[in-house]
Design a protein around this motif. Sequence first.
Motif, PDB file in Angstrom:
ATOM      1  N   ALA A  65       0.836  -1.210   0.000  1.00 25.05           N
ATOM      2  CA  ALA A  65       0.000   0.000   0.000  1.00 25.05           C
ATOM      3  C   ALA A  65       0.869   1.258   0.000  1.00 25.05           C
ATOM      4  N   VAL A  66       2.003   1.224   0.724  1.00 28.28           N
ATOM      5  CA  VAL A  66       2.922   2.368   0.698  1.00 28.28           C
ATOM      6  C   VAL A  66       3.458   2.542  -0.713  1.00 28.28           C
ATOM      7  N   ARG A  67       3.877   1.421  -1.296  1.00 31.03           N
ATOM      8  CA  ARG A  67       4.451   1.474  -2.637  1.00 31.03           C
ATOM      9  C   ARG A  67       3.453   2.038  -3.642  1.00 31.03           C
ATOM     10  N   ASP A  68       2.210   1.579  -3.530  1.00 29.81           N
ATOM     11  CA  ASP A  68       1.201   2.021  -4.499  1.00 29.81           C
ATOM     12  C   ASP A  68       0.547   3.347  -4.100  1.00 29.81           C
ATOM     13  N   GLY A  69       0.908   3.854  -2.936  1.00 31.46           N
ATOM     14  CA  GLY A  69       0.288   5.096  -2.473  1.00 31.46           C
ATOM     15  C   GLY A  69      -1.198   4.920  -2.204  1.00 31.46           C
ATOM     16  N   ARG A  70      -1.563   3.814  -1.573  1.00 31.73           N
ATOM     17  CA  ARG A  70      -2.975   3.436  -1.399  1.00 31.73           C
ATOM     18  C   ARG A  70      -3.397   3.549   0.070  1.00 31.73           C
ATOM     19  N   LYS A  71      -4.575   4.152   0.291  1.00 30.68           N
ATOM     20  CA  LYS A  71      -5.147   4.186   1.640  1.00 30.68           C
ATOM     21  C   LYS A  71      -6.004   2.948   1.825  1.00 30.68           C
ATOM     22  N   MET A  72      -5.538   1.992   2.602  1.00 30.46           N
ATOM     23  CA  MET A  72      -6.274   0.731   2.760  1.00 30.46           C
ATOM     24  C   MET A  72      -7.511   0.945   3.620  1.00 30.46           C
ATOM     25  N   GLU A  73      -8.632   0.545   3.059  1.00 34.30           N
ATOM     26  CA  GLU A  73      -9.879   0.728   3.774  1.00 34.30           C
ATOM     27  C   GLU A  73      -9.866  -0.112   5.057  1.00 34.30           C
ATOM     28  N   GLY A  74     -10.276   0.499   6.145  1.00 35.60           N
ATOM     29  CA  GLY A  74     -10.326  -0.238   7.409  1.00 35.60           C
ATOM     30  C   GLY A  74      -8.992  -0.284   8.134  1.00 35.60           C
ATOM     31  N   VAL A  75      -7.926   0.104   7.449  1.00 33.51           N
ATOM     32  CA  VAL A  75      -6.605   0.085   8.092  1.00 33.51           C
ATOM     33  C   VAL A  75      -6.086   1.517   8.253  1.00 33.51           C
ATOM     34  N   TYR A  76      -6.086   2.257   7.126  1.00 37.20           N
ATOM     35  CA  TYR A  76      -5.609   3.644   7.137  1.00 37.20           C
ATOM     36  C   TYR A  76      -6.453   4.460   8.116  1.00 37.20           C
ATOM     37  N   ASP A  77      -5.799   5.111   9.046  1.00 40.51           N
ATOM     38  CA  ASP A  77      -6.514   5.875  10.058  1.00 40.51           C
ATOM     39  C   ASP A  77      -5.826   7.224  10.269  1.00 40.51           C
ATOM     40  N   PRO A  78      -6.422   8.291   9.701  1.00 40.59           N
ATOM     41  CA  PRO A  78      -5.789   9.605   9.812  1.00 40.59           C
ATOM     42  C   PRO A  78      -5.609  10.057  11.263  1.00 40.59           C
ATOM     43  N   LYS A  79      -6.464   9.548  12.152  1.00 40.22           N
ATOM     44  CA  LYS A  79      -6.358   9.934  13.568  1.00 40.22           C
ATOM     45  C   LYS A  79      -5.026   9.427  14.145  1.00 40.22           C
ATOM     46  N   ILE A  80      -4.635   8.215  13.782  1.00 40.40           N
ATOM     47  CA  ILE A  80      -3.349   7.684  14.268  1.00 40.40           C
ATOM     48  C   ILE A  80      -2.215   8.560  13.746  1.00 40.40           C
ATOM     49  N   ILE A  81      -2.269   8.863  12.443  1.00 38.00           N
ATOM     50  CA  ILE A  81      -1.209   9.676  11.849  1.00 38.00           C
ATOM     51  C   ILE A  81      -1.148  11.039  12.537  1.00 38.00           C
ATOM     52  N   SER A  82      -2.309  11.642  12.713  1.00 38.67           N
ATOM     53  CA  SER A  82      -2.356  12.967  13.312  1.00 38.67           C
ATOM     54  C   SER A  82      -1.800  12.940  14.741  1.00 38.67           C
ATOM     55  N   ASP A  83      -2.190  11.945  15.535  1.00 43.02           N
ATOM     56  CA  ASP A  83      -1.694  11.851  16.923  1.00 43.02           C
ATOM     57  C   ASP A  83      -0.180  11.667  16.969  1.00 43.02           C
TER      58      ASP A  83
END
Lengths: 279, 636
Positions: B150-168
């Motif tokens: 997903a990093v390689r493809d630049g993909r936000k995985m549904e159910g996994v990608y969580d902007p709240k985690i990144i923001s915190d």
Amino acid sequence: MTNLKKILRDPIAHFVLIGLALVAINHFWNRYEGEQGRTITVSAAEIDRLSVLWANTAGRLPTGEDKQQIIDQYVQQEVLVREAERLGLGDDDTIIKRRLAQKMDFLVSGESTADNPSDAELEAWFDANRDKFAAPERRSFVHIYLSPEKHKNAIEKVAADALQNVQSGTDWKSLGDPFIQKRSYAAIPESEVTRLFGPDFASAIFKLPAGQWSAPIGSAFGLHLVRIEAIDDAAEASFEPIKAEVTTAWQEDQSAKAKQAALQELVRGYDVVIEGADE
Amino acid sequence: MTRNLWTLAAVGALVAGCSGSDDTTNPSDVALAPGETTEQPNPDRNVYFGDLHIHTRNSFDAYIFNVRTTPEDAYKFGMGEGITHPSGYDLKLEGPALDFMAVTDHAAYLGHLPAMDTEGTEISKLEMAKDMFSADPDKIIAAFQLIGGAVRDGRKMEGVYDPKIISDVWKATVAAADKYYKPGKFTTFSAYEYTATRVTQGEGGGFAGGNLHRNVVFRDAAPDMPFGTLESSNPEDLWTWMDEQRAAGIDGISIPHNSNVSDGEMFKLETYNGQPLTKAYADQRMRNEPIVEITQVKGTSETHPSLSPNDEWADFGIYEYLLSSQIKSKTSSGDYVRQAYANGLMLEDKIGGNPYQFGLIGSTDTHVAGGSFDEKNFWSKIGVVDGTPESRGSVPPGGKKSWDGVTVDPRAASWFSRWGASGYAAVWAEENSREAIFDAMRRKETYATTGTRIKLRFFGGFDFDAAMLDDPEMVSKAYANGVAMGGDLLGAGKAPGFIVWAMRDAMSAPLQRVQIVKVWTDGGKTNEKVFDVACSDGGTVDPGTARCPDNGATVNLSDCSISTDKGAPELKTFWRDPEHKAGQRASYYVRVLENPVCRWSTWDAIRAGVPPNPALQKTIQERAWSSPIWYVPTKA
């Protein structure tokens, strides 16, 4: 199957494989630790699991012949792992042991949390740990630099002349050669001088008295005439200005202590015999 | 336009330098009162050493390698404290504290792995999380591949990608940088890595393709969220976002790294989407990417022997394979800095803008929160995977005492054993503060080293002469009448003159030679030439070959001791380009070479009591590269 190919090509897979080899060894280790017997049971569930893995790689379900091969490989692996255990290979493997210990270490660390201390508590702790916050001796100095590239064999004569000149009142800034770093340093500890000029120079200037020009001192760069401008003795810190720093240090100390206590608790469950130690 | 701004900035700085020089000497010579800890700003500037490329537990690939150290740990390491390597031993700087640092965790899935490994979080309940931290290697690989892919493809995985985690986690990263910032003493920046990859198609495609990674470093204020490759894998979109941030008062720069494994993508001659480069592209790129990381653990991107056959020192830190693959990297285009400089000059002739007029820094790219700069004390960079000499191929496996019949793990053979203990970012700034160091990076008054603290000054001007070398006011005069590294010399005829001044690292080897690398355009062709300009041990440059004689310095491979009577503590010279042509664009950068020392792999072998790996180079010449000075012809 393109997903699988992608995975096999993917570099992170490659990177992680080595790490995983270690994980795998631990895994098998745990599973078979304590097993003394020479019976190897290959359960139907295990055969199913291995068949699925096999199918993932091969792209088709295993035939009877393939299944036999899968079972043979599994048995061979089991035998090798158990023989390795019998030979005590893993006992000597520092990496495996260290990794297990580290994992446990994290588990133990996770149990310790430090509360917020009261000011009085914090200050008492600070009093007991003053040395942690003390500043080392620091010195301010100026120097006249002489370049060996420029003066070659005449450098000692040039240094002696410069010393005479500066002692008879010539402005120090007008003497010597340009220096790419600074010509005056303020309040720096010996460790820092070592990094900038090398250990010999650092230990030499930390022995000089203040206020007078030194005889030529050698460094990694050449010769220097040095005058110590000021000596800040190793100093004790006072609490109020560095309260935040003390709080952080207190928290770290508390959590290290809690961890140590947890570890001691675990150690208490064991009898430790040190062979060859004096009775 | 951009260039003119920097020229103006340089002029502004030198006016300040002039007024200060009425006194007998510069303000750095004024001693401070006892107890005073902060030095006054020095208009002649001081050199500071730092590392702007550091990963901690918050990077997905570091966490899976068992790294648990945090951004705070990284800053402690930089200030000289010890931290723990995932393989269990202590890491500590060999030298003294760093002057400045930035933690640069991957923005993509920032903090997601630690969160998966924390009981009670939503994300830890995912099947993927359970697999990731299970005891089953197959499951771990499969789960990790989902993230890696997903990093390689630049993909936000549904159910996994969580902007709240990144923001915190991003907020905590910014907070750590703010907490450890000690103006005057230790500078920290809020930063992250933008991990974009160009997936190449066909044979050898996948992750092995073009590395477009950048570190994004903020001057002071930081945005609420980082712009990562999940937002867009096109770096031009990153620059647009950075332009917007800047307009809103959040200034930052992005620093490309490992162009050596970009498969021709980093400095290519068209846009991300295959359009011709324009002046607008060049301006935007230079506004956002004034400097490039030329060296780090994963190799050096100066040039390649096949691109520079007449450069005897080109074969240094070459990492032949594309990232984690067995595919040899392209050398024909877009991977190496020297070639990018040449192409930039060509573009300037053609489109009126130069997207490759960048300065240079080094850094480490450590993934264990602490960089190993020193050959004597190298712990490589990917946690449990290359944390021991055996795993990186410098010591034979299984406790063997000989290399006879030993086959080294191909990963170690192709990657880890080829990596290096490198490097530092060096900047010339008025003081150790965010503003001063960041502004130095903006004006490219920076240089790179391979992990040694060589001091290097480089000035260019049309009215310089050799007499300046012994002038105590040389530096302020050089600023006043010329430009420092990173600057432009606008001229219409006169050949530029250069002052190069290099001083050894007291804790490393003496200097062997100083070189100026000239790159220029000539009737639509690009050219390069390496000139030795200062030799150690009384040697003089042969005018025919432009080379110093060999100074005969040696390394004793049984204990790594080096010649004590060879090499120079400092080399200082004035050089005027003997081949200058008024109408030709040219760039000039300095390369300083130390006497040889043992490579880390030899140190590893000696400590283990085994012969060094015969497949590896036993010694290296540590070096420094300055940012270039550009000669820009103007119409007479």
